[in-house]
Design a protein around this motif. Structure first.
Motif, mmCIF file in Angstrom:
data_model
loop_
_atom_site.group_PDB
_atom_site.id
_atom_site.type_symbol
_atom_site.label_atom_id
_atom_site.label_comp_id
_atom_site.label_asym_id
_atom_site.label_seq_id
_atom_site.Cartn_x
_atom_site.Cartn_y
_atom_site.Cartn_z
ATOM 1 N N LYS A 1 -4.214 -29.932 -30.885
ATOM 2 C CA LYS A 1 -3.430 -30.689 -31.866
ATOM 3 C C LYS A 1 -3.393 -29.973 -33.216
ATOM 4 C CE LYS A 1 -2.945 -35.298 -33.891
ATOM 5 N NZ LYS A 1 -3.474 -36.673 -33.923
ATOM 6 N N THR A 2 -4.533 -29.421 -33.636
ATOM 7 C CA THR A 2 -4.590 -28.748 -34.933
ATOM 8 C C THR A 2 -3.702 -27.515 -34.962
ATOM 9 O OG1 THR A 2 -6.848 -29.515 -35.318
ATOM 10 C CG2 THR A 2 -6.111 -27.607 -36.581
ATOM 11 N N LEU A 3 -3.816 -26.671 -33.932
ATOM 12 C CA LEU A 3 -3.036 -25.424 -33.908
ATOM 13 C C LEU A 3 -1.529 -25.704 -33.862
ATOM 14 C CD1 LEU A 3 -5.196 -23.217 -31.493
ATOM 15 C CD2 LEU A 3 -5.033 -23.074 -33.982
ATOM 16 N N LEU A 4 -1.133 -26.655 -33.019
ATOM 17 C CA LEU A 4 0.295 -26.947 -32.902
ATOM 18 C C LEU A 4 0.824 -27.657 -34.148
ATOM 19 C CD1 LEU A 4 0.510 -28.060 -29.163
ATOM 20 C CD2 LEU A 4 1.109 -25.845 -30.158
ATOM 21 N N SER A 5 -0.015 -28.483 -34.759
ATOM 22 C CA SER A 5 0.415 -29.180 -35.981
ATOM 23 C C SER A 5 0.610 -28.191 -37.123
ATOM 24 C CB SER A 5 -0.618 -30.239 -36.379
ATOM 25 O OG SER A 5 -0.674 -31.260 -35.408
ATOM 26 N N ILE A 6 -0.244 -27.176 -37.193
ATOM 27 C CA ILE A 6 -0.076 -26.146 -38.221
ATOM 28 C C ILE A 6 1.256 -25.438 -38.040
ATOM 29 C CG2 ILE A 6 -0.931 -23.893 -39.015
ATOM 30 C CD1 ILE A 6 -3.760 -24.922 -38.474
ATOM 31 N N ASP A 7 1.569 -25.099 -36.779
ATOM 32 C CA ASP A 7 2.857 -24.459 -36.470
ATOM 33 C C ASP A 7 4.013 -25.343 -36.913
ATOM 34 O OD1 ASP A 7 5.268 -23.763 -35.013
ATOM 35 O OD2 ASP A 7 4.024 -22.386 -33.841
ATOM 36 N N LYS A 8 3.927 -26.629 -36.578
ATOM 37 C CA LYS A 8 5.007 -27.565 -36.930
ATOM 38 C C LYS A 8 5.143 -27.686 -38.453
ATOM 39 C CE LYS A 8 4.514 -31.977 -37.283
ATOM 40 N NZ LYS A 8 4.268 -33.423 -37.098
ATOM 41 N N ASN A 9 4.017 -27.828 -39.136
ATOM 42 C CA ASN A 9 4.066 -28.018 -40.594
ATOM 43 C C ASN A 9 4.594 -26.772 -41.315
ATOM 44 O OD1 ASN A 9 3.025 -30.574 -40.268
ATOM 45 N ND2 ASN A 9 0.908 -29.940 -40.588
ATOM 46 N N LYS A 10 4.237 -25.588 -40.816
ATOM 47 C CA LYS A 10 4.726 -24.349 -41.435
ATOM 48 C C LYS A 10 6.241 -24.222 -41.271
ATOM 49 C CE LYS A 10 1.058 -22.530 -43.215
ATOM 50 N NZ LYS A 10 0.961 -22.378 -44.695
ATOM 51 N N ALA A 11 6.747 -24.598 -40.105
ATOM 52 C CA ALA A 11 8.200 -24.549 -39.883
ATOM 53 C C ALA A 11 8.906 -25.519 -40.823
ATOM 54 C CB ALA A 11 8.517 -24.885 -38.423
ATOM 55 N N ALA B 1 3.105 -35.080 -25.999
ATOM 56 C CA ALA B 1 3.227 -34.883 -24.555
ATOM 57 C C ALA B 1 2.093 -34.012 -24.017
ATOM 58 C CB ALA B 1 4.578 -34.237 -24.239
ATOM 59 N N LEU B 2 1.804 -32.928 -24.718
ATOM 60 C CA LEU B 2 0.752 -32.016 -24.248
ATOM 61 C C LEU B 2 -0.623 -32.692 -24.258
ATOM 62 C CD1 LEU B 2 1.985 -28.798 -26.050
ATOM 63 C CD2 LEU B 2 1.898 -29.157 -23.579
ATOM 64 N N LEU B 3 -0.888 -33.483 -25.299
ATOM 65 C CA LEU B 3 -2.177 -34.179 -25.364
ATOM 66 C C LEU B 3 -2.288 -35.214 -24.250
ATOM 67 C CD1 LEU B 3 -2.501 -34.648 -29.242
ATOM 68 C CD2 LEU B 3 -3.698 -32.995 -27.793
ATOM 69 N N ALA B 4 -1.146 -35.856 -23.920
ATOM 70 C CA ALA B 4 -1.154 -36.831 -22.830
ATOM 71 C C ALA B 4 -1.373 -36.139 -21.488
ATOM 72 C CB ALA B 4 0.165 -37.605 -22.820
ATOM 73 N N ILE B 5 -0.726 -34.993 -21.295
ATOM 74 C CA ILE B 5 -0.932 -34.228 -20.056
ATOM 75 C C ILE B 5 -2.388 -33.802 -19.942
ATOM 76 C CG2 ILE B 5 -0.380 -32.067 -18.883
ATOM 77 C CD1 ILE B 5 2.471 -32.311 -20.016
ATOM 78 N N GLN B 6 -2.925 -33.327 -21.069
ATOM 79 C CA GLN B 6 -4.332 -32.882 -21.065
ATOM 80 C C GLN B 6 -5.275 -34.053 -20.769
ATOM 81 O OE1 GLN B 6 -5.786 -31.321 -24.829
ATOM 82 N NE2 GLN B 6 -6.948 -29.722 -23.771
ATOM 83 N N GLY B 7 -4.891 -35.267 -21.212
ATOM 84 C CA GLY B 7 -5.722 -36.435 -20.971
ATOM 85 C C GLY B 7 -5.526 -37.049 -19.596
#
Length: 253
Positions: free
Chosen positions: A122-132, A221-227
């Motif tokens: 979540k942290t890595l993908l959120s950083i990507d989203k926020n930078k964009a 979606a990815l977090l749900a798949i992982q869970g």
């Protein structure tokens, strides 16, 4: 290719040119000193407000208002649900090497396959989203600033033209060119602001919001798949991102 942006800007400029032609020769609306004052003045004044890299980067970001193509949310959800079904049956490693339609989704899947914790994913993908989102925001603010500055530079040009005209009242031949500078700078400033910079700024804001929504959907979606969530639950959860009128019929069944 975003036809709305292209048709909108080109159409507005075409109508302006047509109205000029209907008013007389196009050449009488072209004045080099006025172009220098408004175009050059706007570029340098806005450049002074931002870093050089941010200003030059805005040109690249502006291209997204014409050509940025985001995945169709319904098709993306269908793809994610298919991935969730595959992961539920064969484990997360079954997704390794899977080709998907989105680079952001691809990076997220690789994080799952590599076995990272949900918080890390979540942290890595959120950083990507926020930078964009930040890049789009800076690009939009630069074009918004140009929309604000261009009319102001037009007003400055008008004052320069009026001063030149008043200083040469004893020379009738100098009054015409001075008046041209005075009036055309106002025209150029209004056209640049309202037919070009303001639409591009608003479209970049819209693109930023759309891209942020798509990336938030993918992260959930990815977090749900992982869970290990049931694919039907994931499908129902993700379609909540969509306006009610754009949800697939299957979702409501």
């Amino acid at each position: 290719m975003d036809l709305a942006t292209i048709v909108g800007i080109v159409g507005a400029m075409a109508l302006i040119v047509i109205s000029m032609l209907m008013s007389g020769e196009l050449g009488m609306f072209v004045n080099a000193p006025s172009i220098v004052i408004v175009v050059g003045g706007t570029v340098f004044a806005v450049m002074a407000k931002y870093g050089l890299g941010q200003f030059l980067g805005a040109v690249k970001v502006a291209g997204k208002s014409f050509s940025m193509k985001l995945p169709d949310p319904n098709e993306l959800i269908d793809e994610i649900v298919s991935l969730a079904d595959e992961a539920r049956k064969g484990g997360l490693l079954s997704l390794e090497g899977k080709e998907v339609s989105s680079d952001f989704l691809q990076r997220g899947i690789q994080l799952l396959v590599d076995g990272h914790d949900p918080d890390v994913v979540k942290t890595l993908l959120s950083i990507d989203k926020n930078k964009a989102t930040e890049r789009h925001s800076i690009g939009s603010s630069i074009f918004s600033a140009m929309a604000d500055v261009a009319p102001a530079m037009g007003m400055i040009g008008t004052l320069i033209g009026l001063v030149a005209m008043l200083a040469n009242m004893d020379d009738p031949k100098a009054i015409g060119p001075a008046m041209a500078v005075a009036l055309l700078t106002t025209l150029y400033g209004a056209v640049i602001a309202n037919a070009m910079c303001s639409p591009i700024s608003d479209k970049l804001k819209l693109r930023a919001a759309e891209e942020a929504m798509i990336k938030s959907l993918i992260i959930d979606a990815l977090l749900a798949i992982q869970g290990g969530q049931n694919p039907r639950v994931i499908d129902s959860m993700l379609r909540n991102y969509l306006p009610e009128g754009k949800r697939n019929v299957e979702e409501t069944q």
